[in-house]
Design a protein around this motif. Sequence first.
Motif, mmCIF file in Angstrom:
data_model
loop_
_atom_site.group_PDB
_atom_site.id
_atom_site.type_symbol
_atom_site.label_atom_id
_atom_site.label_comp_id
_atom_site.label_asym_id
_atom_site.label_seq_id
_atom_site.Cartn_x
_atom_site.Cartn_y
_atom_site.Cartn_z
ATOM 1 N N PRO A 150 6.710 13.081 2.863
ATOM 2 C CA PRO A 150 7.192 11.742 2.486
ATOM 3 C C PRO A 150 8.104 11.728 1.261
ATOM 4 C CG PRO A 150 4.917 12.031 1.797
ATOM 5 C CD PRO A 150 5.263 13.248 2.619
ATOM 6 N N SER A 151 8.254 12.878 0.603
ATOM 7 C CA SER A 151 9.122 13.005 -0.586
ATOM 8 C C SER A 151 8.673 12.132 -1.748
ATOM 9 C CB SER A 151 10.589 12.702 -0.233
ATOM 10 O OG SER A 151 11.077 13.670 0.666
ATOM 11 N N ILE A 152 7.387 11.901 -1.850
ATOM 12 C CA ILE A 152 6.818 11.208 -3.001
ATOM 13 C C ILE A 152 5.788 12.140 -3.631
ATOM 14 C CG2 ILE A 152 7.191 8.887 -2.079
ATOM 15 C CD1 ILE A 152 4.268 8.855 -1.174
ATOM 16 N N PRO A 153 5.445 11.945 -4.906
ATOM 17 C CA PRO A 153 4.418 12.780 -5.519
ATOM 18 C C PRO A 153 3.077 12.602 -4.817
ATOM 19 C CG PRO A 153 5.675 11.595 -7.197
ATOM 20 C CD PRO A 153 6.066 11.014 -5.873
ATOM 21 N N VAL A 154 2.279 13.662 -4.827
ATOM 22 C CA VAL A 154 0.969 13.625 -4.196
ATOM 23 C C VAL A 154 0.138 12.464 -4.722
ATOM 24 C CG1 VAL A 154 -1.231 14.867 -3.999
ATOM 25 C CG2 VAL A 154 0.925 16.081 -3.625
ATOM 26 N N GLU A 155 0.229 12.206 -6.036
ATOM 27 C CA GLU A 155 -0.586 11.163 -6.643
ATOM 28 C C GLU A 155 -0.171 9.754 -6.228
ATOM 29 O OE1 GLU A 155 2.334 12.762 -9.811
ATOM 30 O OE2 GLU A 155 0.995 13.580 -8.258
ATOM 31 N N ASP A 156 1.007 9.610 -5.593
ATOM 32 C CA ASP A 156 1.447 8.289 -5.139
ATOM 33 C C ASP A 156 0.918 7.926 -3.755
ATOM 34 O OD1 ASP A 156 2.798 8.042 -7.483
ATOM 35 O OD2 ASP A 156 4.820 8.135 -6.647
ATOM 36 N N VAL A 157 0.271 8.871 -3.095
ATOM 37 C CA VAL A 157 -0.322 8.573 -1.785
ATOM 38 C C VAL A 157 -1.559 7.703 -2.015
ATOM 39 C CG1 VAL A 157 -1.375 9.526 0.289
ATOM 40 C CG2 VAL A 157 0.524 10.735 -0.818
ATOM 41 N N PRO A 158 -1.645 6.557 -1.342
ATOM 42 C CA PRO A 158 -2.805 5.683 -1.529
ATOM 43 C C PRO A 158 -4.123 6.411 -1.258
ATOM 44 C CG PRO A 158 -1.076 4.532 -0.328
ATOM 45 C CD PRO A 158 -0.647 5.963 -0.433
ATOM 46 N N ASP A 159 -5.115 6.149 -2.082
ATOM 47 C CA ASP A 159 -6.413 6.814 -1.943
ATOM 48 C C ASP A 159 -7.003 6.589 -0.554
ATOM 49 O OD1 ASP A 159 -6.276 7.725 -4.524
ATOM 50 O OD2 ASP A 159 -7.506 6.102 -5.375
ATOM 51 N N GLY A 160 -7.562 7.636 -0.002
ATOM 52 C CA GLY A 160 -8.250 7.528 1.277
ATOM 53 C C GLY A 160 -7.329 7.488 2.478
ATOM 54 N N GLN A 161 -6.027 7.693 2.289
ATOM 55 C CA GLN A 161 -5.073 7.641 3.398
ATOM 56 C C GLN A 161 -4.381 8.987 3.566
ATOM 57 O OE1 GLN A 161 -3.672 2.933 2.875
ATOM 58 N NE2 GLN A 161 -2.153 4.540 3.122
ATOM 59 N N ASP A 162 -3.961 9.258 4.783
ATOM 60 C CA ASP A 162 -3.062 10.386 5.002
ATOM 61 C C ASP A 162 -1.731 9.878 5.565
ATOM 62 O OD1 ASP A 162 -3.746 9.736 7.566
ATOM 63 O OD2 ASP A 162 -4.333 11.762 8.180
ATOM 64 N N TRP A 163 -1.404 8.649 5.207
ATOM 65 C CA TRP A 163 -0.139 8.036 5.607
ATOM 66 C C TRP A 163 0.284 7.088 4.486
ATOM 67 C CZ3 TRP A 163 0.029 2.696 5.931
ATOM 68 C CH2 TRP A 163 -1.213 2.050 5.924
ATOM 69 N N ALA A 164 1.536 6.688 4.510
ATOM 70 C CA ALA A 164 2.032 5.738 3.514
ATOM 71 C C ALA A 164 3.183 4.958 4.122
ATOM 72 C CB ALA A 164 2.505 6.463 2.253
ATOM 73 N N SER A 165 3.323 3.721 3.738
ATOM 74 C CA SER A 165 4.460 2.920 4.197
ATOM 75 C C SER A 165 5.669 3.242 3.322
ATOM 76 C CB SER A 165 4.136 1.433 4.128
ATOM 77 O OG SER A 165 3.819 1.060 2.811
ATOM 78 N N ALA A 166 6.839 3.058 3.872
ATOM 79 C CA ALA A 166 8.059 3.433 3.160
ATOM 80 C C ALA A 166 8.252 2.636 1.883
ATOM 81 C CB ALA A 166 9.270 3.262 4.077
ATOM 82 N N ASP A 167 7.653 1.448 1.789
ATOM 83 C CA ASP A 167 7.857 0.639 0.587
ATOM 84 C C ASP A 167 6.998 1.090 -0.596
ATOM 85 O OD1 ASP A 167 5.357 -0.219 1.358
ATOM 86 O OD2 ASP A 167 5.973 -2.256 1.875
ATOM 87 N N VAL A 168 6.246 2.188 -0.426
ATOM 88 C CA VAL A 168 5.453 2.706 -1.544
ATOM 89 C C VAL A 168 6.367 3.258 -2.638
ATOM 90 C CG1 VAL A 168 5.168 5.093 -0.725
ATOM 91 C CG2 VAL A 168 3.380 4.041 -2.098
ATOM 92 N N SER A 169 7.603 3.638 -2.257
ATOM 93 C CA SER A 169 8.551 4.183 -3.230
ATOM 94 C C SER A 169 9.959 4.099 -2.681
ATOM 95 C CB SER A 169 8.211 5.650 -3.532
ATOM 96 O OG SER A 169 9.243 6.290 -4.249
ATOM 97 N N ASP A 170 10.919 3.865 -3.590
ATOM 98 C CA ASP A 170 12.331 3.874 -3.184
ATOM 99 C C ASP A 170 12.762 5.261 -2.728
ATOM 100 O OD1 ASP A 170 12.578 1.192 -3.798
ATOM 101 O OD2 ASP A 170 13.377 1.551 -5.814
ATOM 102 N N ASP A 171 12.016 6.280 -3.141
ATOM 103 C CA ASP A 171 12.372 7.653 -2.795
ATOM 104 C C ASP A 171 11.699 8.132 -1.509
ATOM 105 O OD1 ASP A 171 13.946 7.945 -5.100
ATOM 106 O OD2 ASP A 171 12.199 8.462 -6.317
ATOM 107 N N PHE A 172 10.974 7.251 -0.830
ATOM 108 C CA PHE A 172 10.260 7.662 0.379
ATOM 109 C C PHE A 172 11.247 8.197 1.419
ATOM 110 C CE2 PHE A 172 8.020 7.401 4.349
ATOM 111 C CZ PHE A 172 6.704 7.672 4.027
#
Length: 474
Positions: free
Chosen positions: A370-392
């Motif tokens: 996802p090209s985001i830092p590991v710590e930016d992944v929401p807790d308890g998830q193995d997925w993230a929405s693109a709006d979690v970061s402009d760099d997603f």
Amino acid sequence: QPGEASLTESLATDWSLDGDSVTLTLREGVTFHDGSEFTADDFIATYRRFVDEDYEYFVGTENQSIYGPYLLGQVENVEKDGDYTLTFELSSAYAPFMRNLAVFALAVLSKAEIEGESDLGGNPVGTGPFEFDTWNQSDQRVRLTANDDYWGEGPNVDEVVFTTVSENTSRAQTLLSGGADIIDGISAQAASVIEGDDSASLQKVPGMNTGYMAFNMARVEAFRNKKVRQAISHAINMEAIVENIYRGQAVQASQPLPPNIMGHNDDVSPYEYDPEKAKSLLEEAGYGDGLEFELTTMTNPRPYFASPVQTAQTVKSNLAEVGIEMSINQQSSWDAYLTYTADGKHDACFLGWITDNADPDNFYSPLLHPSIPVEDVPDGQDWASADVSDDFNTGNRARWANTEFMELVNEGKTTYDTESRKETYRKVSKLTHEEAPWVFMTHTEELRGVNNRVQNFTIAPISGPFLNRVSVDE
């Protein structure tokens, strides 16, 4: 080299990679097609045009290719030492960097042409064995002529003409009638036509590509359950798809990396077609009564998808047998298709990838990290929405954000020892297979039809087609 994936000398004759420092020795005595000398200044101007927003001749953010930030994003500074030495300062150790420099998108442009604001798109000036002559846009024909001052081997023909022929069958007939010497974009039907004719041959090599169906975990809750993803993988009869649709011109995939890329894990096997196991996994996941989703597909064939609509219809039929109702969203415009799926509007989608540089990171970072830092992944998830970061990274159509995967990929691209990297990517391949963010579908062959009068042509899955080596019998 033709048919190989190892780095070889070209405009750089020597190179070293040490920590975050890279040094290149450039070839002397090379001239551009306009007669000007190739030096370090030309590379620096090419680099700055690609990525440096402070450069007067920067291509502009609205025109910037994704290749600029991707290939050169690790570069913090580049300087010359005389006319023939370049030194790069990287933000950190980065193992794929030398291979990035060899990617087609980093062809060196003339500083004089860049700063003279010439028409680089309509009248390119390079250093290769053939120079641009004409581009007939109405007939979709590009003509190149031999560069008699080329520094390397060849050329051995006076001109090269590229012509667009939209229909596969028509393209094969053009080859067999003598209207073309080499063709690509060959369907299974066209391949049979070529193989049955005495005037040409069908050349094939394993491709460095992957075709897949991505699960959009940010959009479909069911896809966040690994057992659902595994169930769908078991429910699709990929062996039959390879046999009936690809006509044997592909192999079933078990992981993102094709067999000819370092880090492919030979101990991992493709998901077996097993509808009963699929039903059992759906039951365990709480979807014993089935589920519904939409598959978005392109309509025109791609090198990694021989017949996307027919494949989608087969997948739909297979899934119906295990209680999954799948609808098909066909999109005919390729650009619109890429935008639609990058924006995450799909439930699932077909896509594929042809490697730029034969490095394992070139599959995993653009397609699944996802090209985001590991710590930016929401807790308890193995997925993230693109709006979690402009760099997603929206190239990650699955929106997968597995932290173990991310840490391994980060380790792989910052390790210079080849054996250590190989072992890391074997772990990545095994993990990715188990987690199944995609249905791993195919690795297709590279096919070319070649007229018998053509000599010394070798298929090059990347960096080709090396036409400077080709000769033609009269």
